[in-house]
Scaffold this motif. Sequence first.
Motif, mmCIF file in Angstrom:
data_model
loop_
_atom_site.group_PDB
_atom_site.id
_atom_site.type_symbol
_atom_site.label_atom_id
_atom_site.label_comp_id
_atom_site.label_asym_id
_atom_site.label_seq_id
_atom_site.Cartn_x
_atom_site.Cartn_y
_atom_site.Cartn_z
ATOM 1 N N PHE A 115 0.826 -1.212 0.000
ATOM 2 C CA PHE A 115 0.000 0.000 0.000
ATOM 3 C C PHE A 115 0.859 1.261 0.000
ATOM 4 O O PHE A 115 0.656 2.173 -0.812
ATOM 5 N N PHE A 116 1.845 1.322 0.906
ATOM 6 C CA PHE A 116 2.653 2.539 1.021
ATOM 7 C C PHE A 116 3.479 2.790 -0.236
ATOM 8 O O PHE A 116 3.585 3.939 -0.692
ATOM 9 N N ILE A 117 4.053 1.734 -0.822
ATOM 10 C CA ILE A 117 4.869 1.913 -2.019
ATOM 11 C C ILE A 117 4.022 2.464 -3.163
ATOM 12 O O ILE A 117 4.377 3.473 -3.790
ATOM 13 N N LEU A 152 -7.729 0.198 -2.581
ATOM 14 C CA LEU A 152 -8.533 -0.900 -3.127
ATOM 15 C C LEU A 152 -7.712 -2.170 -3.323
ATOM 16 O O LEU A 152 -8.246 -3.283 -3.214
ATOM 17 N N LEU A 153 -6.416 -2.023 -3.614
ATOM 18 C CA LEU A 153 -5.581 -3.173 -3.961
ATOM 19 C C LEU A 153 -5.433 -4.168 -2.807
ATOM 20 O O LEU A 153 -5.732 -5.355 -2.979
ATOM 21 N N PRO A 154 -4.977 -3.738 -1.609
ATOM 22 C CA PRO A 154 -4.882 -4.709 -0.506
ATOM 23 C C PRO A 154 -6.240 -5.241 -0.056
ATOM 24 O O PRO A 154 -6.342 -6.396 0.391
ATOM 25 N N VAL A 211 2.339 -10.168 -5.545
ATOM 26 C CA VAL A 211 1.532 -10.773 -4.469
ATOM 27 C C VAL A 211 0.297 -11.449 -5.048
ATOM 28 O O VAL A 211 -0.045 -12.568 -4.671
ATOM 29 N N VAL A 212 -0.376 -10.779 -5.993
ATOM 30 C CA VAL A 212 -1.604 -11.326 -6.598
ATOM 31 C C VAL A 212 -1.339 -12.667 -7.267
ATOM 32 O O VAL A 212 -2.153 -13.598 -7.189
ATOM 33 N N LYS A 213 -0.188 -12.811 -7.918
ATOM 34 C CA LYS A 213 0.133 -14.044 -8.652
ATOM 35 C C LYS A 213 0.364 -15.247 -7.741
ATOM 36 O O LYS A 213 0.488 -16.376 -8.223
ATOM 37 N N LEU A 214 0.427 -15.032 -6.436
ATOM 38 C CA LEU A 214 0.534 -16.155 -5.496
ATOM 39 C C LEU A 214 -0.770 -16.940 -5.400
ATOM 40 O O LEU A 214 -0.772 -18.122 -5.055
ATOM 41 N N ALA A 215 -1.891 -16.298 -5.698
ATOM 42 C CA ALA A 215 -3.222 -16.885 -5.467
ATOM 43 C C ALA A 215 -3.515 -18.010 -6.444
ATOM 44 O O ALA A 215 -3.116 -17.977 -7.614
ATOM 45 N N ALA A 216 -4.237 -18.997 -5.942
ATOM 46 C CA ALA A 216 -4.697 -20.120 -6.771
ATOM 47 C C ALA A 216 -6.161 -19.938 -7.148
ATOM 48 O O ALA A 216 -6.816 -20.877 -7.587
ATOM 49 N N GLU A 217 -6.678 -18.752 -6.947
ATOM 50 C CA GLU A 217 -8.074 -18.436 -7.283
ATOM 51 C C GLU A 217 -8.120 -17.527 -8.503
ATOM 52 O O GLU A 217 -7.079 -17.155 -9.060
ATOM 53 N N GLY A 224 -5.890 -3.404 -10.721
ATOM 54 C CA GLY A 224 -4.520 -2.909 -10.797
ATOM 55 C C GLY A 224 -4.303 -2.035 -12.017
ATOM 56 O O GLY A 224 -3.681 -0.970 -11.936
ATOM 57 N N LEU A 225 -4.834 -2.489 -13.169
ATOM 58 C CA LEU A 225 -4.741 -1.700 -14.400
ATOM 59 C C LEU A 225 -5.529 -0.396 -14.275
ATOM 60 O O LEU A 225 -5.069 0.670 -14.698
#
Length: 311
Positions: free
Chosen positions: A99-101, A155-157, A181-187, A196-197
Amino acid sequence: MSYLDPRMVTLIGIPGLEHLQFWIGFPFFAVCLVALLGNIILLIIIPAERSLHQPMYIFLAVLAATDVGLSAAIVPKMLAIFWFGSCSMTFDACLAQLFFIHALQGMESGILLAMAFDRYVAICDPLRHTSILTPYVLVWIVLVVVIRANVLVGLLPILIKRLHIFHTTVIAHSYCEHMAVVKLAAEDIQVNKICGLFVGFTILGFDMIFILVSYILIFQAVFHLQQKEAQLKAFNTCSAHIFVFLEFYVLAFFSFFSHRFGHVAPSTHILLSTIYLLVPPALNPIVYGVKNKVISKRVAHIFLLNHGSSQ
């Protein structure tokens, strides 16, 4: 292997370059020191020097504060990974860093747009510059920039927290970046990708378009000036901002698109995205310090005073 509600994540740093990370940390540490020193000096000089109490330098002070925050959000954990192998991080701390970055990136982009607007008014409508950019207007511009970045990036986190099943908790990065981080998900992460876009284009895309429009109008006004000296003076007042604008947006969009659509090696992408976040904060105070005589004289005075007192 799936993880349900991971409490910890592991940042591996730069995949493929783990054996060099210890040494890679030193140039990043040096860049961070330059960024912190340069921006802190700006934050000391600008409030103290009355001749710098102008919109451009007030925006520059806000940019300096943003750059200090960005360096602080990234470098300590990154160097802990590189130098001490401290790779673990709580999932919530990772989301906080994310979030901060991204929020500070968004604020930096917004301030660059505000600086472009200031240059547009100063060159295209100089007689009304002080009446348009009043202290009240400056405060509102900064507030809008801060609120916009925090709300959109927030919204992202929130969307990541709705994901519960993960392929892994190992992040192939040196800091917590949204897509990493998002790419870690299996959903299904389609909503996260779209958001994100949306956030990226709403902040970076919007700001870049309006900065370009500002400079098209500025250049039109400059070319209509009769005297060459007046043209050169107008270009000179914009040169520092143009340099900062180009370095920020060229690196930003390369990092943004290569992570989603490109076929760049992970180590190259991570190195470039880290350079994109750390180099502009180090260069910004140098560029403005060199271009502004008042700032350069005050910096020289500070260092000569310290040198004299140490002897």
